[in-house]
Scaffold this motif. Structure first.
Motif, PDB file in Angstrom:
ATOM      1  N   UNK A  78       1.468  17.535  -5.024  1.00 51.92           N
ATOM      2  CA  UNK A  78       0.546  18.762  -4.842  1.00 51.92           C
ATOM      3  C   UNK A  78      -0.356  18.850  -6.103  1.00 51.92           C
ATOM      4  N   UNK A  79       0.200  18.595  -7.254  1.00 53.28           N
ATOM      5  CA  UNK A  79      -0.863  18.639  -8.453  1.00 53.28           C
ATOM      6  C   UNK A  79      -1.734  17.428  -8.548  1.00 53.28           C
ATOM      7  N   UNK A  80      -1.286  16.297  -8.121  1.00 51.15           N
ATOM      8  CA  UNK A  80      -2.350  15.129  -8.214  1.00 51.15           C
ATOM      9  C   UNK A  80      -3.367  15.002  -6.898  1.00 51.15           C
ATOM     10  N   UNK A  81      -3.066  15.695  -5.827  1.00 57.74           N
ATOM     11  CA  UNK A  81      -4.083  15.789  -4.668  1.00 57.74           C
ATOM     12  C   UNK A  81      -5.658  15.933  -4.996  1.00 57.74           C
ATOM     13  N   UNK A  82      -6.095  15.057  -4.507  1.00 54.28           N
ATOM     14  CA  UNK A  82      -7.706  15.097  -4.760  1.00 54.28           C
ATOM     15  C   UNK A  82      -7.777  14.394  -5.981  1.00 54.28           C
ATOM     16  N   UNK A  83      -7.231  13.764  -7.020  1.00 56.81           N
ATOM     17  CA  UNK A  83      -7.357  12.929  -8.026  1.00 56.81           C
ATOM     18  C   UNK A  83      -6.208  11.709  -8.015  1.00 56.81           C
ATOM     19  N   UNK A  84      -5.820  11.302  -7.097  1.00 60.81           N
ATOM     20  CA  UNK A  84      -5.303  10.035  -7.123  1.00 60.81           C
ATOM     21  C   UNK A  84      -5.781   8.837  -7.294  1.00 60.81           C
ATOM     22  N   UNK A  85      -7.107   8.565  -7.041  1.00 57.90           N
ATOM     23  CA  UNK A  85      -7.906   7.489  -7.419  1.00 57.90           C
ATOM     24  C   UNK A  85      -8.083   7.427  -8.998  1.00 57.90           C
ATOM     25  N   UNK A  88       9.129  22.515 -15.357  1.00 49.88           N
ATOM     26  CA  UNK A  88       9.186  23.581 -14.173  1.00 49.88           C
ATOM     27  C   UNK A  88      10.569  23.832 -13.629  1.00 49.88           C
ATOM     28  N   UNK A  89      11.492  23.077 -14.268  1.00 47.47           N
ATOM     29  CA  UNK A  89      12.831  23.134 -13.735  1.00 47.47           C
ATOM     30  C   UNK A  89      13.178  23.047 -12.458  1.00 47.47           C
ATOM     31  N   UNK A  90      12.537  22.305 -11.652  1.00 48.40           N
ATOM     32  CA  UNK A  90      12.761  22.095 -10.279  1.00 48.40           C
ATOM     33  C   UNK A  90      13.152  20.540 -10.169  1.00 48.40           C
ATOM     34  N   UNK A  91      13.965  20.054  -9.184  1.00 49.47           N
ATOM     35  CA  UNK A  91      14.191  18.752  -9.141  1.00 49.47           C
ATOM     36  C   UNK A  91      14.540  18.230  -7.693  1.00 49.47           C
ATOM     37  N   UNK A  92      14.580  17.085  -7.578  1.00 51.54           N
ATOM     38  CA  UNK A  92      14.755  16.291  -6.005  1.00 51.54           C
ATOM     39  C   UNK A  92      13.395  16.406  -5.439  1.00 51.54           C
ATOM     40  N   UNK A  93      13.544  16.619  -4.054  1.00 52.46           N
ATOM     41  CA  UNK A  93      12.305  16.538  -3.325  1.00 52.46           C
ATOM     42  C   UNK A  93      11.316  17.662  -3.640  1.00 52.46           C
ATOM     43  N   UNK A  94      11.670  18.907  -4.089  1.00 47.11           N
ATOM     44  CA  UNK A  94      10.777  19.893  -4.641  1.00 47.11           C
ATOM     45  C   UNK A  94       9.895  19.497  -5.805  1.00 47.11           C
ATOM     46  N   UNK A  95      10.623  18.332  -6.733  1.00 44.79           N
ATOM     47  CA  UNK A  95       9.575  18.023  -7.449  1.00 44.79           C
ATOM     48  C   UNK A  95       8.652  17.122  -7.339  1.00 44.79           C
ATOM     49  N   UNK A  96       9.126  16.071  -6.376  1.00 46.19           N
ATOM     50  CA  UNK A  96       8.362  14.988  -5.799  1.00 46.19           C
ATOM     51  C   UNK A  96       7.028  15.972  -4.969  1.00 46.19           C
ATOM     52  N   UNK A  97       7.442  16.939  -4.268  1.00 45.57           N
ATOM     53  CA  UNK A  97       6.297  17.490  -3.497  1.00 45.57           C
ATOM     54  C   UNK A  97       5.274  18.250  -4.483  1.00 45.57           C
ATOM     55  N   UNK A  98       6.100  18.816  -5.715  1.00 44.57           N
ATOM     56  CA  UNK A  98       5.113  19.354  -6.570  1.00 44.57           C
ATOM     57  C   UNK A  98       4.237  18.329  -7.217  1.00 44.57           C
ATOM     58  N   UNK A  99       4.611  17.235  -7.573  1.00 43.33           N
ATOM     59  CA  UNK A  99       3.937  16.009  -8.145  1.00 43.33           C
ATOM     60  C   UNK A  99       2.950  15.850  -7.335  1.00 43.33           C
ATOM     61  N   UNK A 154       0.857  -1.224  -0.137  1.00 47.00           N
ATOM     62  CA  UNK A 154      -0.117   0.001  -0.119  1.00 47.00           C
ATOM     63  C   UNK A 154       1.023   1.196  -0.126  1.00 47.00           C
ATOM     64  N   UNK A 155       1.776   1.424   1.115  1.00 43.92           N
ATOM     65  CA  UNK A 155       2.773   2.684   0.912  1.00 43.92           C
ATOM     66  C   UNK A 155       3.442   2.557  -0.477  1.00 43.92           C
ATOM     67  N   UNK A 156       3.621   1.673  -1.320  1.00 43.87           N
ATOM     68  CA  UNK A 156       4.541   1.645  -2.415  1.00 43.87           C
ATOM     69  C   UNK A 156       3.640   2.290  -3.459  1.00 43.87           C
ATOM     70  N   UNK A 157       2.227   1.670  -3.554  1.00 39.65           N
ATOM     71  CA  UNK A 157       1.340   2.256  -4.510  1.00 39.65           C
ATOM     72  C   UNK A 157       0.985   3.560  -4.242  1.00 39.65           C
ATOM     73  N   UNK A 158       1.150   4.104  -3.035  1.00 39.77           N
ATOM     74  CA  UNK A 158       0.678   5.310  -2.683  1.00 39.77           C
ATOM     75  C   UNK A 158       1.670   6.464  -3.123  1.00 39.77           C
ATOM     76  N   UNK A 159       2.953   5.811  -2.880  1.00 33.32           N
ATOM     77  CA  UNK A 159       3.983   6.972  -3.084  1.00 33.32           C
ATOM     78  C   UNK A 159       4.255   6.897  -4.763  1.00 33.32           C
ATOM     79  N   UNK A 160       3.837   6.015  -5.597  1.00 34.84           N
ATOM     80  CA  UNK A 160       3.907   5.790  -6.933  1.00 34.84           C
ATOM     81  C   UNK A 160       2.827   7.135  -7.481  1.00 34.84           C
ATOM     82  N   UNK A 161       1.600   6.926  -6.813  1.00 35.82           N
ATOM     83  CA  UNK A 161       0.588   7.666  -7.482  1.00 35.82           C
ATOM     84  C   UNK A 161       0.848   9.372  -6.931  1.00 35.82           C
TER      85      UNK A 161
END
Length: 253
Positions: free
Chosen positions: A156-163, A143-154, A124-131
């Motif tokens: 944020x964009x998907x929040x509310x639409x993960x399923x 957007x030219x950001x990398x590392x944890x900033x890119x992961x946080x941005x991803x 479950x955590x693996x699938x959640x991280x993937x989404x």
């Protein structure tokens, strides 16, 4: 010109991905296949060796690195298509391989580590991280950001639409995986018969089959990558009123 910077349904993403790939097949297929040639060579060598060898680990590493950079390159090509421009091999490679390879590779490797830990802990955590991090590479490229900033941005964009995004991913996977397996199985079986009839030895048959498998995989992969890029656009349109001008401005940076 078709407007690809818009809100999508799952079916729209699939249809648009196929349309973009078909209309620009030569360039996008070349972006995906050409960097795979070193992998095919190394994989061929590993097929001729017995047991687990350094070549096997090199194949895995090359697959990861080249997969990340070709994903970035295809993102550039798709963005050019969306702006009404003809995609170019050199421009797509330059953006991914020359201007930001560190950010793409660093973010991708960080993502692999996080996903690996997630799946080791529990499914479950693996699938959640993937989404959460599904859109990370388009974020890096546009957007030219990398590392944890890119992961946080991803995330944020998907929040509310993960399923919903999971459904899109599953649709793309099923639609692409079935013909891919049929092609690989059918091609491998056919070549096996041909190889036997031509008197080729087992190692040669394995070498050619593995090489063809890698190339066929590289030909199917862009459809999936295009779908993820369109999903990225979809999230930004829904949440940020993203438009063609926004995309053009990001590509010029």
């Amino acid at each position: 010109m078709t407007n690809y910077i818009r809100s999508y349904s799952a079916g729209d993403i699939l249809r648009s991905s196929l349309a973009i790939y078909w209309a620009n097949f030569t360039t996008i297929a070349a972006i995906s296949v050409l960097p795979m040639l070193p992998v095919v060579i190394v994989q061929g060598v590993s097929e001729l060796e017995k047991g687990i060898t350094p070549s096997d680990f090199l194949v895995v590493l090359l697959n990861i690195l080249i997969g990340l950079l070709t994903t970035a390159s295809i993102t550039v090509a798709v963005s050019d298509v969306c702006l009404g421009h003809e995609p170019h091999l050199q421009r797509s490679y330059r953006r991914a391989f020359s201007e930001m390879p560190g950010k793409v590779i660093g973010t991708g490797l960080l993502l692999f580590v996080i996903l690996g830990v997630g799946f080791i802990l529990l499914l479950v955590p693996g699938v959640l991280f993937f989404l959460w991090y599904l859109l990370a590479i388009p974020v890096v490229v546009l957007e030219r950001v990398g590392g944890m900033a890119a992961l946080r941005r991803s995330r944020e964009l998907g929040k509310g639409f993960f399923l919903r995004n999971a459904g899109v991913y599953l649709l793309l996977f099923v639609v692409l995986y079935v013909p891919f397996v049929i092609t690989i199985f059918g091609g491998g079986t056919l070549f096996g018969y041909l190889g036997d009839s031509l008197g080729l030895d087992e190692h040669t048959i394995l070498l050619v089959s593995a090489s063809l498998g890698g190339i066929i995989g590289a030909l199917f992969t862009p459809i999936f990558t295009i779908g993820i890029v369109l999903l990225y656009y979809d999230m930004r349109v829904k949440k940020e009123a993203y438009d063609l001008q926004s995309l053009a401005d990001e590509l010029r940076r």
